[in-house]
Motif scaffolding. Structure first.
Motif, short mmCIF file in Angstrom:
data_model
loop_
_atom_site.label_atom_id
_atom_site.label_comp_id
_atom_site.label_asym_id
_atom_site.label_seq_id
_atom_site.Cartn_x
_atom_site.Cartn_y
_atom_site.Cartn_z
N LYS A 117 -4.88 1.95 9.02
CA LYS A 117 -3.85 1.82 7.99
C LYS A 117 -4.54 1.77 6.63
CE LYS A 117 -0.34 -0.67 10.67
NZ LYS A 117 0.48 -1.92 10.79
N VAL A 118 -3.87 2.31 5.64
CA VAL A 118 -4.40 2.31 4.28
C VAL A 118 -3.60 1.32 3.43
CG1 VAL A 118 -4.75 3.69 2.19
CG2 VAL A 118 -5.21 4.68 4.43
N ARG A 119 -4.31 0.47 2.72
CA ARG A 119 -3.70 -0.44 1.76
C ARG A 119 -4.51 -0.38 0.48
NH1 ARG A 119 -0.27 -0.32 4.88
NH2 ARG A 119 0.85 -2.00 5.96
N ALA A 120 -3.82 -0.27 -0.63
CA ALA A 120 -4.49 -0.41 -1.92
C ALA A 120 -4.69 -1.89 -2.19
CB ALA A 120 -3.65 0.22 -3.03
N CYS A 121 -5.83 -2.25 -2.73
CA CYS A 121 -6.02 -3.63 -3.21
C CYS A 121 -5.52 -3.69 -4.64
CB CYS A 121 -7.48 -4.04 -3.11
SG CYS A 121 -8.58 -3.07 -4.16
N LYS A 214 2.30 -4.89 2.01
CA LYS A 214 3.55 -4.21 2.34
C LYS A 214 4.50 -5.15 3.08
CE LYS A 214 5.22 0.05 4.56
NZ LYS A 214 4.79 1.28 5.28
N ARG A 215 3.97 -5.93 4.01
CA ARG A 215 4.79 -6.87 4.78
C ARG A 215 4.26 -8.27 4.58
NH1 ARG A 215 4.21 -2.28 7.67
NH2 ARG A 215 6.12 -1.26 8.39
N PHE A 216 5.18 -9.25 4.62
CA PHE A 216 4.84 -10.63 4.34
C PHE A 216 5.21 -11.52 5.52
CE2 PHE A 216 5.00 -8.54 0.33
CZ PHE A 216 4.02 -9.17 -0.44
N PRO A 217 4.58 -12.70 5.61
CA PRO A 217 4.88 -13.60 6.74
C PRO A 217 6.37 -13.90 6.85
CG PRO A 217 2.95 -14.36 5.53
CD PRO A 217 3.53 -13.22 4.73
N PRO A 226 10.06 -3.46 2.47
CA PRO A 226 8.64 -3.12 2.49
C PRO A 226 8.35 -1.72 1.97
CG PRO A 226 9.27 -4.19 4.54
CD PRO A 226 10.54 -3.92 3.79
N HIS A 227 7.39 -1.62 1.06
CA HIS A 227 6.97 -0.33 0.54
C HIS A 227 5.57 -0.45 -0.04
CE1 HIS A 227 8.90 -2.40 -2.87
NE2 HIS A 227 8.22 -1.62 -3.69
N GLU A 228 4.94 0.70 -0.24
CA GLU A 228 3.56 0.75 -0.71
C GLU A 228 3.47 0.47 -2.21
OE1 GLU A 228 1.22 1.19 1.45
OE2 GLU A 228 2.23 2.13 3.16
N GLY A 229 2.24 0.26 -2.69
CA GLY A 229 1.99 0.18 -4.12
C GLY A 229 1.97 -1.23 -4.67
N LEU A 230 1.72 -1.32 -5.98
CA LEU A 230 1.67 -2.59 -6.68
C LEU A 230 3.09 -2.99 -7.08
CD1 LEU A 230 0.07 -4.92 -7.97
CD2 LEU A 230 -0.19 -3.48 -10.01
N PRO A 297 -8.30 0.77 -5.62
CA PRO A 297 -8.46 1.91 -4.72
C PRO A 297 -7.80 1.70 -3.38
CG PRO A 297 -10.47 0.62 -4.80
CD PRO A 297 -9.57 0.05 -5.84
N ASP A 298 -7.44 2.79 -2.73
CA ASP A 298 -6.96 2.74 -1.35
C ASP A 298 -8.10 2.38 -0.43
OD1 ASP A 298 -4.40 3.42 -2.08
OD2 ASP A 298 -4.61 5.53 -1.60
N LEU A 299 -7.87 1.44 0.46
CA LEU A 299 -8.87 1.00 1.42
C LEU A 299 -8.35 1.25 2.83
CD1 LEU A 299 -9.65 -2.45 -0.23
CD2 LEU A 299 -10.92 -0.32 -0.55
N GLU A 300 -9.26 1.62 3.73
CA GLU A 300 -8.87 1.89 5.10
C GLU A 300 -9.19 0.68 5.98
OE1 GLU A 300 -9.07 5.86 7.64
OE2 GLU A 300 -11.02 4.85 7.62
#
Length: 304
Positions: A117-121, A214-217, A226-230, A297-300
């Motif tokens: 999965k890719v998540r930007a920090c 994207k998802r939270f406890p 839920p969606h990508e990005g800042l 940056p996107d991180l894997e």
């Protein structure tokens, strides 16, 4: 071929119960005790050709590794895995990595391209600096700083993970509702805030949050579905219609009255804030100042 290395934080909550199992043969392992030790460990991994870094610890350990990884790896960052052994483990929950995941299971998943999965920090950059001071996933100021302090006390009572989140939200809401006009929870934090390209606003802010998760406890949706990005959430102080606003925000709803009452959700590439008070990043409190919070940056990441 995957060349793997494990960064272990033996002070993380679940690692305090006993020594974790050793890494399999051929996997490098480092147990840094100081920031300089972590920097040296990542440099060793990079020189040894490690392209998969497993982080054994909580969200704070992930933050520290990501903050220092660029110094060792430059722009070609490795793939990461997270062994959730901290107190809340928000990133691991977002990625779908269960508690108790062993290193061997993470290494096996890394061989499957479908387990990525890719998540930007997000990056916190101080005024006048080109490089980020910190990299993480959840930034907060105002009531979130006080909530972090409350959470630390909650941990001291033996509440962790989802139970700690429930106790913290309930305690923060009760503390805010019970306070008078001059209560520090209600009167907010004076700051100048600009969300994305919007004009800066100088006022008291009850709460400002920003995240790339994207998802939270507990299925909470503070930034909407839920969606990508800042994503950013800013709440004016004193907070209005709070008993209605809290459950509305947490379930991701966006009725028209919410914005009119001073609750703003925005998808942004960055936000800027100038404040005297502190801020939190992934559970740690830092001194404030003139800051830019931007999408990094996107991180894997590997999940199991």
């Amino acid at each position: 071929m995957i060349r793997a290395g494990v960064i272990r934080n033996l002070k993380s909550h679940r690692n305090l119960a006993g020594a974790p199992a050793l890494a399999p043969p051929g996997v490098l392992e480092a147990v840094p005790e100081r920031p300089d030790d972590l920097t040296e460990a990542l440099a060793w991994f990079a020189k040894s050709g490690v392209d998969f870094v497993v982080i054994d610890g909580g969200d704070g350990t992930v933050r520290d590794v990501l903050t220092r990884a660029t110094e060792a790896y430059g722009d070609r960052l490795p793939t990461f895995g997270v062994i959730p052994n901290g107190k809340t483990n928000a990133l691991a929950l977002d990625l779908g990595v269960p508690l108790g995941t062993p290193v061997r299971a993470m290494l096996a998943a890394a061989r499957d391209p479908a387990k990525r999965k890719v998540r930007a920090c997000l990056e916190v950059v101080r005024a006048g600096a080109d490089e980020p001071e910190l990299r993480g996933f959840l930034f907060g100021m105002g009531a979130f700083v006080r909530g972090t302090e409350l959470a630390q006390r909650t941990h001291g009572l033996g509440f962790f993970d989802n139970a700690a989140i429930v106790m913290t939200i309930a305690g923060a809401a009760a503390r805010t509702l019970a306070g008078g006009p001059q209560d520090p929870w209600r009167r907010g934090e004076p700051a100048t805030l600009a969300l994305g390209e919007a004009a800066p606003e100088t006022r008291d802010w009850f709460l400002v949050l920003a995240a790339t998760l994207k998802r939270f406890p507990l299925g909470l949706q503070p930034f909407g579905p839920p969606h990508e990005g800042l994503k950013a959430l800013a709440v004016e102080a004193p907070p209005r219609r709070l008993p209605m606003a809290v459950p509305t925000i947490l379930r991701g709803a966006q009725p028209p009255w919410l914005e009119r009452a001073g609750y703003r959700r925005r998808d942004v590439s960055s936000l800027s804030v100038s404040m005297e008070g502190g801020f939190t990043l992934d559970g740690e409190i830092y001194p404030g100042g003139d800051l830019t919070v931007r999408q990094g940056p996107d991180l894997e990441f590997v999940f199991v």
